[in-house]
Scaffold this motif. Sequence first.
Motif, PDB file in Angstrom:
ATOM      1  N   GLY A 263       0.815  -1.209   0.000  1.00 48.03           N
ATOM      2  CA  GLY A 263       0.000   0.000   0.000  1.00 48.03           C
ATOM      3  C   GLY A 263       0.847   1.258   0.000  1.00 48.03           C
ATOM      4  N   ASP A 264       0.270   2.334  -0.519  1.00 47.75           N
ATOM      5  CA  ASP A 264       0.974   3.616  -0.565  1.00 47.75           C
ATOM      6  C   ASP A 264       0.228   4.729   0.156  1.00 47.75           C
ATOM      7  OD1 ASP A 264       3.259   2.869  -1.929  1.00 47.75           O
ATOM      8  OD2 ASP A 264       2.369   3.177  -3.899  1.00 47.75           O
ATOM      9  N   ALA A 265      -0.960   4.432   0.703  1.00 46.25           N
ATOM     10  CA  ALA A 265      -1.756   5.486   1.335  1.00 46.25           C
ATOM     11  C   ALA A 265      -1.102   6.008   2.613  1.00 46.25           C
ATOM     12  CB  ALA A 265      -3.166   4.986   1.640  1.00 46.25           C
ATOM     13  N   VAL A 266      -0.563   5.110   3.421  1.00 45.88           N
ATOM     14  CA  VAL A 266       0.117   5.501   4.660  1.00 45.88           C
ATOM     15  C   VAL A 266       1.514   4.891   4.642  1.00 45.88           C
ATOM     16  CG1 VAL A 266       0.074   5.492   7.180  1.00 45.88           C
ATOM     17  CG2 VAL A 266      -2.082   5.583   5.913  1.00 45.88           C
ATOM     18  N   MET A 267       2.506   5.737   4.332  1.00 44.10           N
ATOM     19  CA  MET A 267       3.898   5.301   4.341  1.00 44.10           C
ATOM     20  C   MET A 267       4.590   5.961   5.530  1.00 44.10           C
ATOM     21  SD  MET A 267       5.121   5.154   0.358  1.00 44.10           S
ATOM     22  CE  MET A 267       4.819   6.882   0.006  1.00 44.10           C
ATOM     23  N   LEU A 268       5.252   5.156   6.322  1.00 42.14           N
ATOM     24  CA  LEU A 268       5.906   5.652   7.529  1.00 42.14           C
ATOM     25  C   LEU A 268       7.376   5.243   7.541  1.00 42.14           C
ATOM     26  CD1 LEU A 268       3.172   4.763  10.176  1.00 42.14           C
ATOM     27  CD2 LEU A 268       3.591   6.986   9.106  1.00 42.14           C
ATOM     28  N   CYS A 269       8.224   6.170   7.952  1.00 43.74           N
ATOM     29  CA  CYS A 269       9.638   5.874   8.113  1.00 43.74           C
ATOM     30  C   CYS A 269       9.853   5.308   9.515  1.00 43.74           C
ATOM     31  CB  CYS A 269      10.470   7.140   7.935  1.00 43.74           C
ATOM     32  SG  CYS A 269      10.255   7.924   6.337  1.00 43.74           S
ATOM     33  N   LEU A 270      10.349   4.096   9.573  1.00 46.05           N
ATOM     34  CA  LEU A 270      10.663   3.479  10.862  1.00 46.05           C
ATOM     35  C   LEU A 270      12.177   3.526  11.057  1.00 46.05           C
ATOM     36  CD1 LEU A 270       8.328   0.337  10.941  1.00 46.05           C
ATOM     37  CD2 LEU A 270       7.862   2.677  11.703  1.00 46.05           C
ATOM     38  N   ASN A 271      12.594   4.307  12.028  1.00 49.50           N
ATOM     39  CA  ASN A 271      14.012   4.455  12.340  1.00 49.50           C
ATOM     40  C   ASN A 271      14.313   3.500  13.486  1.00 49.50           C
ATOM     41  OD1 ASN A 271      16.611   5.368  12.497  1.00 49.50           O
ATOM     42  ND2 ASN A 271      16.094   7.488  12.996  1.00 49.50           N
ATOM     43  N   LEU A 272      14.846   2.327  13.143  1.00 51.15           N
ATOM     44  CA  LEU A 272      15.034   1.258  14.125  1.00 51.15           C
ATOM     45  C   LEU A 272      16.499   1.134  14.533  1.00 51.15           C
ATOM     46  CD1 LEU A 272      12.718  -1.447  12.528  1.00 51.15           C
ATOM     47  CD2 LEU A 272      12.224  -0.035  14.523  1.00 51.15           C
ATOM     48  N   TYR A 273      16.697   0.913  15.815  1.00 50.42           N
ATOM     49  CA  TYR A 273      18.053   0.745  16.328  1.00 50.42           C
ATOM     50  C   TYR A 273      18.136  -0.587  17.064  1.00 50.42           C
ATOM     51  CZ  TYR A 273      22.466   1.673  18.715  1.00 50.42           C
ATOM     52  OH  TYR A 273      23.773   1.593  19.166  1.00 50.42           O
TER      53      TYR A 273
END
Length: 226
Positions: A81-91
């Motif tokens: 999906g492209d409606a809700v794209m979120l950047c997850l900055n994982l450590y």
Amino acid sequence: MKHVVFLGLLSAVLTLTGCDLFGPKEAPPKPAKHFEPGYGQSIERPLGTPFTWPAGLVLLGRPTYDGCVEDPRTEAHWGNGDAVMLCLNLYNTTSQPIKLDLPPGLMFISDDNRAQNGLVINLISVEVPPGQHLYVLHSHCANLGRGGSGPEYTYDPRPVVTQHPQMQDLLRLLATKKINFEHYGGAYFSPARNFGGTVQRAVHRIAEAETIEPELLRELEALPAR
């Protein structure tokens, strides 16, 4: 006598023509739709089981979309999906890879009711190497009419797993489908982009308290299997 005959004739004419002597009657009001919390027009917080991030894996900051699709640091695209794209900055604070499973039905909740809540439609299972990594999570819109994810909107880092009964039926139908970006190597320009529209239409139908039409159901069933 003439007056009585006239009224009788008038009544017969009105009956034959389907007219009402006292004017048209109003149609009965349609029953109000019931929206599950967090879906459709509901501004309530979505209900569900709280999601727990794996031990040793830290989500830095609040998820948002800040153009990480084009960010050279981005390592992979997940989900569909492209409606809700979120950047997850994982450590990953450990020295070993950590397996991360994002279950179907995982819902990222917008901090602002003007933005859509994001629904993960298919299991995402990846290994996050040690260190800091930036990923793009692709999910579906649960609120037709709201704005899409953008740099002005942030999301709660504590997502929940939805218990919406009809949405659970859709998740089961799609459980074996090969529709996620990671199924095609995690690249943005991949076959996964071709399937988002069909799935999003189904999500919207359920979120808006509607049923899925037979034609749309056939399209869902025809999606590629893993």
